[in-house]
Scaffold this motif. Structure first.
Motif, PDB file in Angstrom:
ATOM      1  N   MET A 146       3.546 -73.219  10.173  1.00  0.00           N
ATOM      2  CA  MET A 146       4.117 -71.943  10.615  1.00  0.00           C
ATOM      3  C   MET A 146       3.119 -71.210  11.497  1.00  0.00           C
ATOM      4  O   MET A 146       1.913 -71.242  11.230  1.00  0.00           O
ATOM      5  CB  MET A 146       4.472 -71.067   9.401  1.00  0.00           C
ATOM      6  N   VAL A 147       3.627 -70.537  12.529  1.00  0.00           N
ATOM      7  CA  VAL A 147       2.817 -69.668  13.372  1.00  0.00           C
ATOM      8  C   VAL A 147       3.333 -68.238  13.212  1.00  0.00           C
ATOM      9  O   VAL A 147       4.548 -67.997  13.250  1.00  0.00           O
ATOM     10  CB  VAL A 147       2.872 -70.114  14.847  1.00  0.00           C
ATOM     11  N   VAL A 148       2.390 -67.292  13.031  1.00  0.00           N
ATOM     12  CA  VAL A 148       2.740 -65.879  12.871  1.00  0.00           C
ATOM     13  C   VAL A 148       2.016 -65.076  13.945  1.00  0.00           C
ATOM     14  O   VAL A 148       0.798 -65.204  14.109  1.00  0.00           O
ATOM     15  CB  VAL A 148       2.352 -65.355  11.474  1.00  0.00           C
ATOM     16  N   LEU A 149       2.757 -64.253  14.666  1.00  0.00           N
ATOM     17  CA  LEU A 149       2.204 -63.394  15.709  1.00  0.00           C
ATOM     18  C   LEU A 149       2.067 -61.963  15.212  1.00  0.00           C
ATOM     19  O   LEU A 149       2.670 -61.566  14.205  1.00  0.00           O
ATOM     20  CB  LEU A 149       3.112 -63.410  16.936  1.00  0.00           C
ATOM     21  N   GLY A 150       1.274 -61.160  15.935  1.00  0.00           N
ATOM     22  CA  GLY A 150       1.152 -59.748  15.624  1.00  0.00           C
ATOM     23  C   GLY A 150       2.384 -58.961  16.067  1.00  0.00           C
ATOM     24  O   GLY A 150       3.181 -59.405  16.907  1.00  0.00           O
ATOM     25  N   GLU A 151       2.501 -57.769  15.528  1.00  0.00           N
ATOM     26  CA  GLU A 151       3.631 -56.884  15.821  1.00  0.00           C
ATOM     27  C   GLU A 151       3.732 -56.596  17.323  1.00  0.00           C
ATOM     28  O   GLU A 151       2.717 -56.355  17.995  1.00  0.00           O
ATOM     29  CB  GLU A 151       3.443 -55.571  15.055  1.00  0.00           C
ATOM     30  N   TRP A 191       7.868 -73.516  11.955  1.00  0.00           N
ATOM     31  CA  TRP A 191       8.365 -72.199  11.604  1.00  0.00           C
ATOM     32  C   TRP A 191       7.634 -71.197  12.485  1.00  0.00           C
ATOM     33  O   TRP A 191       6.420 -71.319  12.708  1.00  0.00           O
ATOM     34  CB  TRP A 191       8.090 -71.893  10.128  1.00  0.00           C
ATOM     35  N   LEU A 192       8.340 -70.214  12.995  1.00  0.00           N
ATOM     36  CA  LEU A 192       7.750 -69.275  13.935  1.00  0.00           C
ATOM     37  C   LEU A 192       8.187 -67.851  13.591  1.00  0.00           C
ATOM     38  O   LEU A 192       9.384 -67.568  13.496  1.00  0.00           O
ATOM     39  CB  LEU A 192       8.178 -69.624  15.366  1.00  0.00           C
ATOM     40  N   VAL A 193       7.192 -66.985  13.384  1.00  0.00           N
ATOM     41  CA  VAL A 193       7.440 -65.558  13.133  1.00  0.00           C
ATOM     42  C   VAL A 193       6.952 -64.815  14.364  1.00  0.00           C
ATOM     43  O   VAL A 193       5.756 -64.815  14.665  1.00  0.00           O
ATOM     44  CB  VAL A 193       6.695 -65.088  11.867  1.00  0.00           C
ATOM     45  N   ASN A 194       7.867 -64.188  15.094  1.00  0.00           N
ATOM     46  CA  ASN A 194       7.561 -63.701  16.446  1.00  0.00           C
ATOM     47  C   ASN A 194       6.832 -62.372  16.482  1.00  0.00           C
ATOM     48  O   ASN A 194       6.758 -61.729  17.535  1.00  0.00           O
ATOM     49  CB  ASN A 194       8.844 -63.620  17.282  1.00  0.00           C
ATOM     50  N   GLY A 195       6.250 -61.944  15.373  1.00  0.00           N
ATOM     51  CA  GLY A 195       5.621 -60.622  15.315  1.00  0.00           C
ATOM     52  C   GLY A 195       6.705 -59.585  15.182  1.00  0.00           C
ATOM     53  O   GLY A 195       7.143 -59.271  14.080  1.00  0.00           O
ATOM     54  N   PRO A 228       3.048 -58.738  10.119  1.00  0.00           N
ATOM     55  CA  PRO A 228       2.659 -58.580  11.519  1.00  0.00           C
ATOM     56  C   PRO A 228       2.263 -57.124  11.793  1.00  0.00           C
ATOM     57  O   PRO A 228       2.958 -56.195  11.368  1.00  0.00           O
ATOM     58  CB  PRO A 228       3.920 -58.958  12.294  1.00  0.00           C
ATOM     59  N   VAL A 229       1.158 -56.935  12.521  1.00  0.00           N
ATOM     60  CA  VAL A 229       0.563 -55.612  12.675  1.00  0.00           C
ATOM     61  C   VAL A 229       0.210 -55.371  14.137  1.00  0.00           C
ATOM     62  O   VAL A 229      -0.177 -56.301  14.852  1.00  0.00           O
ATOM     63  CB  VAL A 229      -0.726 -55.509  11.816  1.00  0.00           C
ATOM     64  N   MET A 230       0.333 -54.107  14.568  1.00  0.00           N
ATOM     65  CA  MET A 230      -0.291 -53.652  15.802  1.00  0.00           C
ATOM     66  C   MET A 230      -1.028 -52.359  15.471  1.00  0.00           C
ATOM     67  O   MET A 230      -0.470 -51.258  15.538  1.00  0.00           O
ATOM     68  CB  MET A 230       0.717 -53.416  16.928  1.00  0.00           C
ATOM     69  N   THR A 231      -2.285 -52.496  15.087  1.00  0.00           N
ATOM     70  CA  THR A 231      -3.095 -51.336  14.727  1.00  0.00           C
ATOM     71  C   THR A 231      -4.215 -51.174  15.744  1.00  0.00           C
ATOM     72  O   THR A 231      -5.039 -52.075  15.919  1.00  0.00           O
ATOM     73  CB  THR A 231      -3.675 -51.484  13.307  1.00  0.00           C
ATOM     74  N   ASN A 232      -4.240 -50.027  16.396  1.00  0.00           N
ATOM     75  CA  ASN A 232      -5.275 -49.718  17.377  1.00  0.00           C
ATOM     76  C   ASN A 232      -5.913 -48.372  17.060  1.00  0.00           C
ATOM     77  O   ASN A 232      -6.298 -47.612  17.952  1.00  0.00           O
ATOM     78  CB  ASN A 232      -4.688 -49.711  18.797  1.00  0.00           C
ATOM     79  N   THR A 233      -6.019 -48.090  15.752  1.00  0.00           N
ATOM     80  CA  THR A 233      -6.576 -46.837  15.270  1.00  0.00           C
ATOM     81  C   THR A 233      -7.631 -47.124  14.202  1.00  0.00           C
ATOM     82  O   THR A 233      -7.758 -48.256  13.724  1.00  0.00           O
ATOM     83  CB  THR A 233      -5.459 -45.951  14.688  1.00  0.00           C
ATOM     84  N   ILE A 234      -8.389 -46.094  13.806  1.00  0.00           N
ATOM     85  CA  ILE A 234      -9.554 -46.300  12.944  1.00  0.00           C
ATOM     86  C   ILE A 234      -9.187 -46.706  11.517  1.00  0.00           C
ATOM     87  O   ILE A 234     -10.072 -47.051  10.735  1.00  0.00           O
ATOM     88  CB  ILE A 234     -10.442 -45.048  12.894  1.00  0.00           C
ATOM     89  N   ASP A 235      -7.892 -46.680  11.186  1.00  0.00           N
ATOM     90  CA  ASP A 235      -7.507 -46.992   9.810  1.00  0.00           C
ATOM     91  C   ASP A 235      -7.293 -48.483   9.561  1.00  0.00           C
ATOM     92  O   ASP A 235      -6.793 -48.863   8.500  1.00  0.00           O
ATOM     93  CB  ASP A 235      -6.256 -46.205   9.400  1.00  0.00           C
ATOM     94  N   ARG A 236      -7.667 -49.357  10.495  1.00  0.00           N
ATOM     95  CA  ARG A 236      -7.536 -50.794  10.217  1.00  0.00           C
ATOM     96  C   ARG A 236      -8.373 -51.174   9.006  1.00  0.00           C
ATOM     97  O   ARG A 236      -7.959 -52.017   8.193  1.00  0.00           O
ATOM     98  CB  ARG A 236      -7.931 -51.642  11.436  1.00  0.00           C
ATOM     99  N   ASP A 237      -9.547 -50.574   8.851  1.00  0.00           N
ATOM    100  CA  ASP A 237     -10.380 -50.879   7.689  1.00  0.00           C
ATOM    101  C   ASP A 237      -9.661 -50.511   6.393  1.00  0.00           C
ATOM    102  O   ASP A 237      -9.749 -51.235   5.398  1.00  0.00           O
ATOM    103  CB  ASP A 237     -11.704 -50.128   7.790  1.00  0.00           C
ATOM    104  N   VAL A 238      -8.925 -49.410   6.413  1.00  0.00           N
ATOM    105  CA  VAL A 238      -8.140 -49.006   5.245  1.00  0.00           C
ATOM    106  C   VAL A 238      -7.052 -50.039   4.968  1.00  0.00           C
ATOM    107  O   VAL A 238      -6.782 -50.402   3.811  1.00  0.00           O
ATOM    108  CB  VAL A 238      -7.528 -47.611   5.469  1.00  0.00           C
TER     109      VAL A 238
END
Length: 305
Positions: free
Chosen positions: A38-43, A75-79, A164-174
């Motif tokens: 399976m391949v999973v992409l980001g949001e 299997w493919l998850v397109n984000g 799948p995630v698209m996080t471009n803010t400081i809360d990725r660590d959280v």
């Protein structure tokens, strides 16, 4: 078969149409890691966070992903991509079986309000089966912040949560902590795939059913190929992680009824007192930036989906 190999593609993508780039990345994964299932992409990997790219489902983007799944037998998850349905726009993940058929679609239940403006939230937790392997659940980005979403997926039998995630803010660590907690409290694998480059801060991760961090990626392009053992999930649920707690059995067997769920969040005086869900105004703006209810007025800044 209880082993199932997943490759999370943390791609450094620009805004705009990324379908050709994604197709080439999947070809590279198939060539290098022939054992991946399976391949999973980001949001929102396909087009980025612009709702102007919304399209009906099924539609041309889904057709392109179906062709990729068929070509490589994966299997493919397109984000996810923005789905237009009448006057509504949803943030929707599509899952493709190796023959290119649609195995599931999940509409993000909790858009990242107040920043993900103009996007309607979905209403149903989504699980799907990989025959002979196990049951998988879907939680798009901000969905993972709500334990109710993950617990609903577990209630429906999920053993692996794909996030799948698209996080471009400081809360990725959280979010890394939230992923580990979701894995431990639900005795499941959680595969959280972020984007990189112009769209996100990377740091994708995979957590195991004891909350252990199996892998944490860096901030640039990375292929995270992991071999998951679903029998390990079942053993942890039966005996506890390393023979320790069995929280799902305790939850099942306990007599407790929780007011927050029996009556619903909107019935809470404490939650009602928080005020409306709007973007905060600058502290420099003073009282003029506040509406008649004494809360910050809506701004038009962007943010992570």
């Amino acid at each position: 078969m209880t082993h199932f190999a997943i490759a999370g593609l943390q791609l450094a993508l620009p805004r705009g149409d990324n379908l050709d780039r994604i197709a080439e990345e999947i070809r590279l994964v198939r060539r290098r890691f022939g054992w991946v299932d399976m391949v999973v992409l980001g949001e929102l990997s396909c087009f980025g966070p612009a709702t102007a790219h919304a399209q009906p489902l099924p539609g041309p983007a889904e057709d392109a992903f179906a062709a990729m799944a068929r070509e490589h037998g994966l299997w493919l998850v397109n984000g996810s991509l923005f789905e237009r349905d009448g006057d509504a726009i949803y943030n929707t993940t599509s899952v493709f079986a190796p023959d290119g058929s649609i195995a599931a679609r999940h509409r993000k239940i909790y858009p990242f309000y107040p920043y993900e403006e103009g996007v309607t939230g979905g209403s149903e937790p989504t699980v799907f089966d990989v025959p002979g392997v196990g049951r998988f659940g879907l939680a798009i980005c901000y969905d993972i912040w709500f334990p109710e979403v993950v617990r609903s997926l577990i209630w429906r039998g999920a053993e692996v949560i794909l996030n799948p995630v698209m996080t471009n803010t400081i809360d990725r660590d959280v979010e890394l902590s939230i992923v580990r907690a979701a894995a431990a409290t639900n005795q499941a694998y959680v595969v959280s795939v972020n984007v990189a480059g112009d769209l996100g801060y990377g740091r994708s991760c995979v957590a195991g059913p004891g909350g252990e961090m199996i892998h944490e990626a860096g901030q640039g392009r990375e292929v995270i190929a992991v071999d998951l053992d679903l029998d390990h999930v079942r053993r942890c649920r039966e005996r506890g992680w390393h023979g320790l707690g069995q929280p799902l059995k305790s939850l099942r067997d306990g007599p407790q009824h929780f007011e927050a769920y029996d009556r619903g969040p909107a019935a809470s005086p404490a939650l009602r007192a928080l005020g409306p869900l709007i973007q905060p105004a600058s502290s420099r703006d003073g009282p003029a930036a506040r509406d008649g209810a004494g809360t910050p007025a809506m701004t038009q800044k962007g943010g992570k989906p």
